[in-house]
Design a protein around this motif. Structure first.
Motif, PDB file in Angstrom:
ATOM      1  N   GLU A 172      38.764  38.096  48.075  1.00 52.91           N
ATOM      2  CA  GLU A 172      39.539  37.044  47.413  1.00 52.91           C
ATOM      3  C   GLU A 172      38.868  36.493  46.166  1.00 52.91           C
ATOM      4  OE1 GLU A 172      41.887  32.939  48.750  1.00 52.91           O
ATOM      5  OE2 GLU A 172      40.666  34.071  50.188  1.00 52.91           O
ATOM      6  N   THR A 173      37.552  36.369  46.188  1.00 49.57           N
ATOM      7  CA  THR A 173      36.862  35.757  45.059  1.00 49.57           C
ATOM      8  C   THR A 173      36.493  36.751  43.950  1.00 49.57           C
ATOM      9  OG1 THR A 173      34.804  35.915  46.327  1.00 49.57           O
ATOM     10  CG2 THR A 173      35.947  33.774  46.318  1.00 49.57           C
ATOM     11  N   VAL A 174      36.846  38.013  44.119  1.00 50.34           N
ATOM     12  CA  VAL A 174      36.650  38.976  43.024  1.00 50.34           C
ATOM     13  C   VAL A 174      37.974  39.365  42.386  1.00 50.34           C
ATOM     14  CG1 VAL A 174      34.595  39.877  44.155  1.00 50.34           C
ATOM     15  CG2 VAL A 174      36.747  41.122  44.372  1.00 50.34           C
ATOM     16  N   VAL A 175      39.086  38.884  42.946  1.00 51.63           N
ATOM     17  CA  VAL A 175      40.404  39.175  42.366  1.00 51.63           C
ATOM     18  C   VAL A 175      40.457  38.613  40.953  1.00 51.63           C
ATOM     19  CG1 VAL A 175      42.866  38.675  42.526  1.00 51.63           C
ATOM     20  CG2 VAL A 175      41.580  39.287  44.579  1.00 51.63           C
ATOM     21  N   GLY A 210      36.397  36.853  38.388  1.00 50.86           N
ATOM     22  CA  GLY A 210      36.961  36.645  39.712  1.00 50.86           C
ATOM     23  C   GLY A 210      37.561  35.264  39.886  1.00 50.86           C
ATOM     24  N   HIS A 211      37.778  34.924  41.153  1.00 50.55           N
ATOM     25  CA  HIS A 211      38.449  33.684  41.544  1.00 50.55           C
ATOM     26  C   HIS A 211      37.423  32.734  42.160  1.00 50.55           C
ATOM     27  CE1 HIS A 211      41.893  31.251  42.627  1.00 50.55           C
ATOM     28  NE2 HIS A 211      41.465  31.174  43.873  1.00 50.55           N
ATOM     29  N   LEU A 212      37.593  31.437  41.932  1.00 48.94           N
ATOM     30  CA  LEU A 212      36.605  30.451  42.345  1.00 48.94           C
ATOM     31  C   LEU A 212      36.443  30.343  43.850  1.00 48.94           C
ATOM     32  CD1 LEU A 212      34.652  28.076  41.729  1.00 48.94           C
ATOM     33  CD2 LEU A 212      36.661  26.585  41.658  1.00 48.94           C
ATOM     34  N   GLU A 213      37.520  30.327  44.595  1.00 45.96           N
ATOM     35  CA  GLU A 213      37.433  29.935  46.004  1.00 45.96           C
ATOM     36  C   GLU A 213      38.178  30.904  46.905  1.00 45.96           C
ATOM     37  OE1 GLU A 213      38.413  26.028  48.845  1.00 45.96           O
ATOM     38  OE2 GLU A 213      38.744  25.947  46.668  1.00 45.96           O
ATOM     39  N   GLY A 214      37.608  31.127  48.079  1.00 44.27           N
ATOM     40  CA  GLY A 214      38.240  31.925  49.112  1.00 44.27           C
ATOM     41  C   GLY A 214      37.635  31.578  50.456  1.00 44.27           C
ATOM     42  N   ALA A 215      37.929  32.404  51.459  1.00 47.46           N
ATOM     43  CA  ALA A 215      37.398  32.161  52.799  1.00 47.46           C
ATOM     44  C   ALA A 215      37.338  33.472  53.572  1.00 47.46           C
ATOM     45  CB  ALA A 215      38.257  31.146  53.556  1.00 47.46           C
ATOM     46  N   THR A 216      36.414  33.535  54.525  1.00 46.90           N
ATOM     47  CA  THR A 216      36.330  34.686  55.413  1.00 46.90           C
ATOM     48  C   THR A 216      37.465  34.632  56.434  1.00 46.90           C
ATOM     49  OG1 THR A 216      34.949  33.581  57.061  1.00 46.90           O
ATOM     50  CG2 THR A 216      33.822  34.624  55.180  1.00 46.90           C
ATOM     51  N   LYS A 221      34.146  28.919  54.104  1.00 42.33           N
ATOM     52  CA  LYS A 221      34.453  28.765  52.684  1.00 42.33           C
ATOM     53  C   LYS A 221      33.475  29.574  51.839  1.00 42.33           C
ATOM     54  CE  LYS A 221      36.543  24.167  52.952  1.00 42.33           C
ATOM     55  NZ  LYS A 221      36.478  22.758  52.485  1.00 42.33           N
ATOM     56  N   VAL A 222      34.027  30.258  50.834  1.00 42.70           N
ATOM     57  CA  VAL A 222      33.226  31.073  49.923  1.00 42.70           C
ATOM     58  C   VAL A 222      33.600  30.692  48.495  1.00 42.70           C
ATOM     59  CG1 VAL A 222      32.682  33.405  49.132  1.00 42.70           C
ATOM     60  CG2 VAL A 222      33.130  32.978  51.570  1.00 42.70           C
ATOM     61  N   PHE A 223      32.585  30.457  47.658  1.00 42.89           N
ATOM     62  CA  PHE A 223      32.817  30.080  46.266  1.00 42.89           C
ATOM     63  C   PHE A 223      32.116  31.061  45.335  1.00 42.89           C
ATOM     64  CE2 PHE A 223      33.382  26.133  48.612  1.00 42.89           C
ATOM     65  CZ  PHE A 223      34.553  25.628  48.055  1.00 42.89           C
ATOM     66  N   ASN A 224      32.864  31.570  44.378  1.00 43.75           N
ATOM     67  CA  ASN A 224      32.307  32.381  43.300  1.00 43.75           C
ATOM     68  C   ASN A 224      31.921  31.427  42.180  1.00 43.75           C
ATOM     69  OD1 ASN A 224      31.770  34.048  41.133  1.00 43.75           O
ATOM     70  ND2 ASN A 224      33.715  35.171  41.229  1.00 43.75           N
ATOM     71  N   VAL A 225      30.620  31.216  42.013  1.00 44.89           N
ATOM     72  CA  VAL A 225      30.146  30.227  41.043  1.00 44.89           C
ATOM     73  C   VAL A 225      29.517  30.895  39.813  1.00 44.89           C
ATOM     74  CG1 VAL A 225      29.861  28.378  42.729  1.00 44.89           C
ATOM     75  CG2 VAL A 225      27.961  29.968  42.313  1.00 44.89           C
ATOM     76  N   ALA A 226      29.939  32.123  39.528  1.00 42.21           N
ATOM     77  CA  ALA A 226      29.498  32.755  38.287  1.00 42.21           C
ATOM     78  C   ALA A 226      29.868  31.856  37.110  1.00 42.21           C
ATOM     79  CB  ALA A 226      30.139  34.129  38.125  1.00 42.21           C
ATOM     80  N   LYS A 227      28.969  31.711  36.168  1.00 43.93           N
ATOM     81  CA  LYS A 227      29.185  30.791  35.055  1.00 43.93           C
ATOM     82  C   LYS A 227      30.529  31.013  34.346  1.00 43.93           C
ATOM     83  CE  LYS A 227      26.881  29.162  30.806  1.00 43.93           C
ATOM     84  NZ  LYS A 227      27.787  29.704  29.786  1.00 43.93           N
TER      85      LYS A 227
END
Length: 261
Positions: A172-175, A210-216, A221-227
């Motif tokens: 979800e967070t790499v979409v 990618g996308h900021l937020e997703g979940a397993t 909760k999983v967050f993509n915090v790439a700058k």
């Protein structure tokens, strides 16, 4: 025990270059005023040079809170990952690779992670030796993460657990990235220990589009915090703040490192 809330700050993929001296101090000062810990989710350097890590260390000198970091693929590019870790590791910066650290009652476990794909499109450990080795690297990173989280449980069965990664544990967070490169952006192998160990929250970087937020599947909760992701999400400060519910316990050590026996 009483409940209170505290914030952790997270950012990934800062890609420090030779020209970045002085560019991050204001940010790290601001983080210190708003959070009790700072997470750096890999790609700390741009080309994997230890000299770039030395610049990052200078920038972090103004940061008055503990820093928890993992390395990313850029940090491995020039085969100086050991030197980069040596430069950064001190009494304030914890560069984790299968280790854990407890800070203010919160347990942090970190690994770089690796690719391999997601869900039913995960690469199997089958075929040529090169393919098996690629998948095995993903499996080994997952096992290191699981063991780091397990050691936190041994320290305190009810401890809040935060996972720090570079590669993503969920699709979800790499979409937003091209689907063709999804197998190189993360792996569902990394999601298994998050669910098994009931992690509170996980942070990663790597997928710039990618996308900021997703979940397993189990709701971690999983967050993509790439700058670049934070920038595209409208964050004016280049870091993400997450509020944790903390249980205040008597005689809780402020900070201690947990390593493999």
């Amino acid at each position: 025990m009483t409940l209170k809330s505290k914030q952790i700050a997270a950012i990934g993929d800062i890609h420090i270059k030779a020209t970045d001296r002085g560019k991050w101090k204001e940010c790290f000062q601001s983080v210190s005023e708003q959070a009790f810990a700072l997470i750096l989710c890999g790609d700390l350097t741009d080309t994997g040079q230890a000299s770039e890590a030395e610049i990052l260390l200078e920038e972090l000198s103004v940061c008055s809170i503990p820093v928890i970091a993992v390395l990313g693929n850029h940090d491995y590019h020039d085969n100086q990952q050991d030197e980069i870790r040596h430069v950064l590791c001190n009494n304030k910066i914890h560069v984790l690779d299968g280790e854990s650290v407890v800070i203010n009652g919160v347990g942090f476990a970190g690994v770089k992670g690796f690719g391999g794909g997601f869900d039913r499109f995960m690469l199997p450990r089958f075929g040529e030796e090169m393919n098996k080795a690629y998948v095995q690297a993903a499996v080994e990173e997952s096992l290191k993460l699981d063991q780091a989280l397990y050691r936190l449980e041994g320290d305190d069965i009810d401890i809040l657990k935060v996972a720090v990664l570079h590669y993503s544990p969920i699709k979800e967070t790499v979409v937003g990235e091209p689907e063709e490169i999804f197998p190189f952006l993360g792996s569902s192998y990394l999601a298994e220990p998050l669910d098994r160990r009931e992690v509170t929250v996980a942070f990663h970087g790597h997928a710039h589009h990618g996308h900021l937020e997703g979940a397993t599947k189990q709701g971690v909760k999983v967050f993509n915090v790439a700058k670049p992701v934070l920038h595209n999400a409208g964050y004016t400060n280049p870091f993400f703040l997450y509020e944790l519910p903390l249980q205040e316990k008597e005689n809780q050590p402020v900070e201690h490192l947990i390593v493999a026996p």
